[in-house]
Scaffold this motif. Structure first.
Motif, PDB file in Angstrom:
ATOM      1  N   ARG A 129      91.236  33.406  61.967  1.00 42.65           N
ATOM      2  CA  ARG A 129      90.193  33.126  63.079  1.00 42.65           C
ATOM      3  C   ARG A 129      89.183  34.167  63.154  1.00 42.65           C
ATOM      4  NH1 ARG A 129      94.156  35.191  68.172  1.00 42.65           N
ATOM      5  NH2 ARG A 129      94.745  37.290  67.389  1.00 42.65           N
ATOM      6  N   THR A 130      88.366  33.615  64.029  1.00 46.28           N
ATOM      7  CA  THR A 130      87.150  34.583  64.498  1.00 46.28           C
ATOM      8  C   THR A 130      86.919  34.464  65.860  1.00 46.28           C
ATOM      9  OG1 THR A 130      84.907  35.166  63.739  1.00 46.28           O
ATOM     10  CG2 THR A 130      85.340  32.813  64.323  1.00 46.28           C
ATOM     11  N   TYR A 131      86.357  35.501  66.364  1.00 48.09           N
ATOM     12  CA  TYR A 131      86.513  35.767  67.851  1.00 48.09           C
ATOM     13  C   TYR A 131      85.164  35.247  68.616  1.00 48.09           C
ATOM     14  CZ  TYR A 131      90.372  38.618  66.465  1.00 48.09           C
ATOM     15  OH  TYR A 131      91.591  39.050  65.849  1.00 48.09           O
ATOM     16  N   ILE A 223      76.590  50.368  58.111  1.00 50.00           N
ATOM     17  CA  ILE A 223      77.060  48.923  58.431  1.00 50.00           C
ATOM     18  C   ILE A 223      76.385  48.493  59.811  1.00 50.00           C
ATOM     19  CG2 ILE A 223      78.800  47.227  58.893  1.00 50.00           C
ATOM     20  CD1 ILE A 223      80.424  48.803  56.724  1.00 50.00           C
ATOM     21  N   ILE A 224      75.614  47.418  59.848  1.00 47.00           N
ATOM     22  CA  ILE A 224      75.164  46.964  61.210  1.00 47.00           C
ATOM     23  C   ILE A 224      76.309  46.011  61.675  1.00 47.00           C
ATOM     24  CG2 ILE A 224      73.456  45.752  62.394  1.00 47.00           C
ATOM     25  CD1 ILE A 224      71.489  46.656  60.026  1.00 47.00           C
ATOM     26  N   TYR A 225      77.334  46.145  62.527  1.00 45.78           N
ATOM     27  CA  TYR A 225      78.433  45.234  62.737  1.00 45.78           C
ATOM     28  C   TYR A 225      78.179  44.324  63.641  1.00 45.78           C
ATOM     29  CZ  TYR A 225      81.644  48.972  60.928  1.00 45.78           C
ATOM     30  OH  TYR A 225      82.227  49.749  60.224  1.00 45.78           O
ATOM     31  N   PRO A 226      78.434  42.940  63.084  1.00 43.11           N
ATOM     32  CA  PRO A 226      78.421  41.953  63.865  1.00 43.11           C
ATOM     33  C   PRO A 226      79.401  41.823  65.054  1.00 43.11           C
ATOM     34  CG  PRO A 226      79.135  41.303  62.002  1.00 43.11           C
ATOM     35  CD  PRO A 226      78.920  42.623  61.593  1.00 43.11           C
ATOM     36  N   TYR A 227      79.041  41.066  66.188  1.00 47.24           N
ATOM     37  CA  TYR A 227      80.030  40.850  67.241  1.00 47.24           C
ATOM     38  C   TYR A 227      80.703  39.588  67.251  1.00 47.24           C
ATOM     39  CZ  TYR A 227      82.060  43.450  71.227  1.00 47.24           C
ATOM     40  OH  TYR A 227      82.972  44.027  72.308  1.00 47.24           O
ATOM     41  N   CYS A 228      81.005  39.261  68.319  1.00 50.69           N
ATOM     42  CA  CYS A 228      81.600  37.728  68.242  1.00 50.69           C
ATOM     43  C   CYS A 228      80.522  36.655  68.394  1.00 50.69           C
ATOM     44  CB  CYS A 228      82.334  37.699  69.517  1.00 50.69           C
ATOM     45  SG  CYS A 228      83.600  39.074  69.800  1.00 50.69           S
ATOM     46  N   TYR A 229      80.805  35.511  67.667  1.00 48.31           N
ATOM     47  CA  TYR A 229      79.678  34.322  67.774  1.00 48.31           C
ATOM     48  C   TYR A 229      79.423  33.971  69.149  1.00 48.31           C
ATOM     49  CZ  TYR A 229      83.425  31.099  69.260  1.00 48.31           C
ATOM     50  OH  TYR A 229      84.221  30.157  70.042  1.00 48.31           O
ATOM     51  N   LYS A 230      78.335  33.390  69.162  1.00 42.75           N
ATOM     52  CA  LYS A 230      77.587  33.077  70.297  1.00 42.75           C
ATOM     53  C   LYS A 230      77.692  31.672  70.654  1.00 42.75           C
ATOM     54  CE  LYS A 230      73.039  32.832  72.935  1.00 42.75           C
ATOM     55  NZ  LYS A 230      71.750  33.042  72.686  1.00 42.75           N
ATOM     56  N   LEU A 246      78.604  28.972  62.911  1.00 41.81           N
ATOM     57  CA  LEU A 246      78.339  29.916  63.966  1.00 41.81           C
ATOM     58  C   LEU A 246      77.011  30.358  63.916  1.00 41.81           C
ATOM     59  CD1 LEU A 246      81.812  31.711  62.864  1.00 41.81           C
ATOM     60  CD2 LEU A 246      81.486  29.817  64.643  1.00 41.81           C
ATOM     61  N   THR A 247      76.686  30.882  65.125  1.00 43.17           N
ATOM     62  CA  THR A 247      75.355  31.626  65.243  1.00 43.17           C
ATOM     63  C   THR A 247      75.793  32.737  66.296  1.00 43.17           C
ATOM     64  OG1 THR A 247      74.655  30.390  67.286  1.00 43.17           O
ATOM     65  CG2 THR A 247      73.791  29.325  65.120  1.00 43.17           C
ATOM     66  N   TYR A 248      75.112  33.769  66.162  1.00 39.97           N
ATOM     67  CA  TYR A 248      75.553  35.111  66.710  1.00 39.97           C
ATOM     68  C   TYR A 248      74.078  35.509  67.608  1.00 39.97           C
ATOM     69  CZ  TYR A 248      79.504  35.289  64.056  1.00 39.97           C
ATOM     70  OH  TYR A 248      80.805  34.782  63.463  1.00 39.97           O
ATOM     71  N   ASN A 249      74.414  36.432  68.530  1.00 39.38           N
ATOM     72  CA  ASN A 249      73.405  37.095  69.329  1.00 39.38           C
ATOM     73  C   ASN A 249      72.553  38.064  68.558  1.00 39.38           C
ATOM     74  OD1 ASN A 249      74.197  36.413  72.386  1.00 39.38           O
ATOM     75  ND2 ASN A 249      76.073  37.243  71.565  1.00 39.38           N
TER      76      ASN A 249
END
Length: 413
Positions: A129-131, A223-230, A246-249
Motif C-alpha cells: 500500500r501507499t499513503y 534524500i529529498i523525501y516524497p510525501y503522500c500522493y496527490k 500517482l502524481t505528487y505535490n
C-alpha cells in the motif's frame, strides 16, 4: 473476496471471425534461466491487423498443447499473458477468435478513502500500500511503501480492511474499553489486520522513511523525501496486472519548488516485485536518485545485501513485533541503472528527531536525467510463504536481476 473475470476483447458481444484465422506468438528465452509464468506483452493492434479482428470479436490464447491460458488487455493497448519457457529455448502461443474460459483474478487493488486514502494492491504472492492526501492532512509522516504479507494465493486485502474498519465492531470496542479493556483488546485482535488470522498480516513499519523500496532524489547526499500522493488513476485492475498512476505535490530540489513527480506502478501475477517508472517534470539538471529500503536494526545485526554489479539491494526486516511470531519480511529492489549500492545509517540526531525507530536505509543509487524515465523494481516476500531465509530471498533477487537484463523476446508471426 474472490473475483472471476471473463476475459474479453473490448465490448466483446460475439465474434466475427470463423476461428480458422490465427496468429502465432513466438517467445524466445536466450538466458540460462527457466522462465516460469512470466508475463509477456505485445501490441493487440498488431495482432488484430493480422487476423482481421473486429471490435466485437472474442479471442483466446492457446499454449502449444492447445490449452487456453489467462490473458488481459492493458490500458495502453497491449495483450499480456503468462508463459513457460525453458532456458535457451522458445515456445509458440496462438491467438485466435474463440470463447474464453473463466480464470481467477490474481491481481487487484483500489483506493480506500475509508482508511485515509490508502491505495492498496496485491497479487497471489504479496500485497502493498501507499499513503494518500487524507493521511498527509493529519500530519502523520509516512513517506514510503508499506508491505502486507500474505500466505495464500487468493485476495485478502479487501477483507482485511472490512474487518479493521467495520463501524459496528469499532463501536463495540469503544464501548468495551469503558468497562472491560481486556475484552475490548481481544475483540480488536479478532478483526485487526495487524494480527495473522491465517492468511498473513500488516507487520511492517514505514514511518518517515523510504519504507519498502520508494525512490527519491538526492541533493548533496541528502534524500529529498516524497510525501503522500496527490492524485491517482487506476489504469489496470486484474486479472493479471494492476497499474496505478500517482502524481505528487511539488518538491523543492536545489531551490526549485516546481518539481512534479509522477509514478507508474505495475504489479503482475506470480511475482514478488512491482515495476515502477518514475518521472520528474521541470527538473533542469542531472541529479542522483535512489531506491531505498528502511533498516530497522543497527549495522551489527542487520542482514542486508548490496550487489552493485547486478543493481540490487535486499534486507531481512524483523517486523514490527519480532516476538509475536510474525516471521521475517524480506524486502528488495532492483535498479538496472545503479552505479552504487550501500547501507547508510542515520546520524543520532536525525534518527532521534526525524526517523522514529528506524536506523537507516540500504540504497541503490543511480543518476536521473531530466525528461527521462527511471525504471526499477521493488517488492517483498515472507518467511511464512516461500522464503525460509535471507539466502533464499537473495537467490530470488539475483535471479530477477538477471531476468530484467535479459528480457524474453516476443515476436508476432
Amino acid at each position: 473476496m474472490k473475483k472471476v473475470f471473463l476475459l474479453l476483447f473490448v465490448t466483446l458481444i460475439g465474434y466475427s471471425c470463423s476461428g480458422e484465422k490465427n496468429v502465432k506468438i513466438s517467445v524466445k528465452n536466450d538466458s540460462k534461466i527457466d522462465r516460469e509464468n512470466e508475463i509477456v506483452e505485445m501490441s493487440l493492434g498488431d495482432i488484430s491487423q493480422k487476423i482481421g479482428l473486429s471490435d466485437t470479436t472474442q479471442i483466446v490464447v492457446l499454449d502449444e498443447q492447445g490449452q487456453q491460458v489467462p490473458y488481459q488487455l492493458t490500458y495502453n493497448g497491449n495483450l499480456i499473458f503468462p508463459v513457460m519457457v525453458k532456458a535457451n529455448s522458445s515456445v509458440e502461443y496462438t491467438v485466435q477468435a474463440g470463447t474464453p474460459e473463466k480464470f481467477d483474478t490474481l491481481v487487484y487493488g483500489r483506493q480506500y478513502p475509508e482508511r485515509v486514502d490508502d491505495i492498496a494492491w496485491e497479487n497471489d504472492r504479496i500485497a502493498f500500500r501507499t499513503y494518500g492526501p487524507a493521511l498527509q492532512a493529519t500530519g502523520e509522516r509516512a513517506f514510503g511503501y508499506d508491505v502486507w504479507v500474505k500466505s495464500v494465493s487468493e485476495p485478502v486485502v479487501e477483507k482485511r480492511y472490512e474487518g479493521e474498519l467495520n463501524p459496528e465492531t469499532k463501536a463495540q470496542i469503544a464501548e468495551l474499553k469503558k468497562k472491560d479493556p481486556k475484552a475490548a483488546n481481544e475483540l480488536y485482535k479478532s478483526v485487526s489486520y495487524h494480527v495473522d488470522h491465517g492468511n498473513g498480516l500488516d507487520c511492517y513499519k514505514v514511518g518517515p522513511t523510504l519504507g519498502g523500496g520508494t525512490a527519491a532524489l538526492m541533493a548533496n547526499d541528502t534524500i529529498i523525501y516524497p510525501y503522500c500522493y496527490k492524485t491517482f488513476e487506476i489504469l489496470d485492475n486484474g486479472p493479471l496486472r494492476f497499474t496505478v498512476k500517482l502524481t505528487y505535490n511539488p518538491l523543492t530540489v536545489n531551490g526549485d519548488s516546481s518539481i512534479i513527480e509522477t509514478r507508474l506502478i505495475s504489479l503482475d501475477a506470480g511475482t514478488q516485485l512491482n515495476k515502477t517508472t518514475v518521472t520528474y517534470d521541470n527538473l533542469k539538471e542531472e541529479i542522483p536518485i535512489v531506491a531505498g529500503i528502511v533498516l530497522h536494526e543497527p549495522e551489527s545485526k542487520a542482514k542486508y545485501a548490496t550487489v552493485a554489479e547486478k543493481g540490487y539491494i535486499s534486507y531481512a526486516d524483523p517486523t514490527d513485533n519480532p516476538d509475536n511470531g510474525n516471521g521475517t519480511i524480506f524486502v528488495g529492489a532492483i535498479v538496472p541503472s545503479a552505479k552504487d549500492t550501500k547501507a547508510v545509517y542515520f546520524e543520532e540526531k536525525e534518527k532521534k528527531d526525524l526517523r522514529g525507530d528506524a536506523d537507516g536505509h540500504v540504497l541503490a543509487i543511480a543518476d536521473y536525467v531530466p525528461n527521462s524515465e527511471f525504471v526499477y523494481y521493488w517488492g517483498a516476500g515472507w518467511s511464512k510463504y516461500g522464503f525460509d531465509t535471507i539466502e533464499e530471498w537473495n537467490t530470488y533477487m539475483d535471479k530477477m536481476a538477471s531476468i530484467k537484463k535479459e528480457p524474453l523476446k516476443v515476436s508476432i508471426k
